[in-house]
Motif scaffolding. Structure first.
Motif, PDB file in Angstrom:
ATOM      1  N   UNK A  32      27.941  43.608 124.194  1.00 30.53           N
ATOM      2  CA  UNK A  32      27.489  44.980 123.989  1.00 30.53           C
ATOM      3  C   UNK A  32      26.890  45.602 125.251  1.00 30.53           C
ATOM      4  N   UNK A  33      27.105  44.922 126.362  1.00 28.23           N
ATOM      5  CA  UNK A  33      26.744  45.442 127.696  1.00 28.23           C
ATOM      6  C   UNK A  33      25.275  45.847 127.782  1.00 28.23           C
ATOM      7  N   UNK A  34      24.422  45.018 127.209  1.00 28.77           N
ATOM      8  CA  UNK A  34      22.989  45.301 127.289  1.00 28.77           C
ATOM      9  C   UNK A  34      22.455  44.985 128.685  1.00 28.77           C
ATOM     10  N   UNK A  35      23.166  44.140 129.424  1.00 29.04           N
ATOM     11  CA  UNK A  35      22.982  44.010 130.864  1.00 29.04           C
ATOM     12  C   UNK A  35      24.368  44.150 131.502  1.00 29.04           C
ATOM     13  N   UNK A  36      24.402  44.547 132.762  1.00 25.52           N
ATOM     14  CA  UNK A  36      25.668  44.830 133.441  1.00 25.52           C
ATOM     15  C   UNK A  36      26.131  43.602 134.227  1.00 25.52           C
ATOM     16  N   UNK A  37      26.765  42.656 133.529  1.00 27.16           N
ATOM     17  CA  UNK A  37      27.175  41.427 134.200  1.00 27.16           C
ATOM     18  C   UNK A  37      28.231  41.687 135.277  1.00 27.16           C
TER      19      UNK A  37
END
Length: 352
Positions: free
Chosen positions: A309-314
């Motif tokens: 859910x792209x809660x951090x931008x890996x």
């Protein structure tokens, strides 16, 4: 299939091997991408394991075959592969020390030889225990293989953040702004705390700021302690996450961490390193020293949520991509990184 076989210290051999054959409860995955981890590099560079082996464990791909007794999985499904799953019954598991479990340590995915992850190959075999107990994670539409390969390292970092009990409003020192340190910065910010990062490379100091650090400094700065105190009302950070195996970083952490704070060891130090410490420092200042190794089964669904859910931008962590045949070059770059080297991904299917 092609695979990179560990044949001895600093000896990787790009070889043609048979595709693993399946037992009735196993699954075969065609690997699309695998992350290069510091633990892989350690295993390649030091005499820790008897060869031959195939390492690599931050794996995402497509199911290529399923054993006849396997249910719930089909050829063509996109999946993340977790290379370890605990037994959930032993004394370690019952105390949430999943990475200490013998089953966790000894049953692993494999591309051949002694099971050792097997991600540095075109295909990997997933044992029945891992298939049955949550070790395959479906990748939803809209999530790339690259993003999905971050589930395992995110879990490892998340475990450390949870173990250190990092909470909203806290100040956290992250020593080292490589791929792991940068992920710590992202997670610290996600959980409502404020990260202060250190590194030796100006580019990594800037990168830490770009991914969410409140401040970032050169680790050699003689005024580091003064600057950290200025950001923490003069008392020091609540927690330090050691993301580099540096004795100097540890003593900086002691200086910068407040009374009653925590210092968590995440990076693995060379065995020959001994750190002398007066135990009264821990006693009088009530400093907690904590270690965090590998992932936590209990946090797997949260790691999946954070990545998918792209809660951090890996994706902001990815700097380099190599075909499997050039794994040795990728390892060399990771050992001696350029100013812009962060996370390196490996692509087994580039040989096709």
């Amino acid at each position: 299939m092609k695979a990179q076989v560990f044949r001895g210290v600093n000896q990787l051999s790009y070889e043609e091997l048979p595709i693993p054959t399946l037992e009735t409860d196993e699954v075969l995955v065609k690997i699309h991408v695998v992350g290069l981890c510091q633990s892989d590099i350690k295993k390649i560079r030091y005499p820790l394991y008897e060869p031959p082996r195939i390492f690599g464990h931050e794996t995402a791909g497509v199911i290529a075959a399923v054993g006849e007794q396997v249910t719930g999985w089909e050829v063509g499904q996109r999946v993340v592969v977790m290379h370890h799953i605990p037994c959930m019954r032993c004394g370690y598991c019952l105390n949430d020390n999943f990475s200490m479990c013998d089953v966790y340590k000894n049953i692993s995915t494999t591309a051949g030889f002694t099971p050792s992850g097997g991600g540095f190959a075109e295909y990997v075999k997933v044992p029945g225990h891992i298939v049955r107990n949550g070790g395959l994670i479906p990748i939803p539409a809209g999530v790339s293989f690259e993003q999905a390969s971050f589930v395992e390292p995110t879990n490892c970092c998340l475990k450390a953040v949870k173990k250190a009990q990092i909470a909203p409003g806290q100040k956290v020192l992250v020593t080292g702004a490589g791929p792991i340190g940068l992920m710590f910065v992202m997670l610290v910010k996600y959980f409502g705390a404020k990260a202060i990062a250190t590194d030796l490379l100006p580019s990594r100091i800037e990168k830490a700021l770009s991914v969410g650090a409140e401040a970032a400094f050169d680790a050699r700065d003689p005024d580091l302690l003064t600057k950290v105190q200025a950001l923490t009302d003069g008392i020091g950070v609540d927690t330090t996450l050691l993301a580099v195996p540096s004795e100097k970083a540890f003593f900086q952490a002691l200086d910068c961490t407040r009374k009653g704070g925590k210092i968590l060891f995440f990076a693995e130090f060379p065995d020959e390193v001994k750190i002398p410490i007066n135990p009264n420092i821990l006693y009088r200042r009530e400093i907690d020293l904590i270690g965090s190794y590998s992932s936590s089964y209990r946090l797997q669904s949260l790691a999946v949520d954070i990545v998918f859910n792209r809660r951090i931008d890996v994706e902001a962590l990815i700097s380099d991509r190599y075909p499997l045949e050039n794994l040795s070059l990728a390892v060399e770059q990771a050992i001696a990184p350029s100013p812009d080297t962060y996370k390196i991904l490996i692509y087994p299917q580039a040989a096709e």
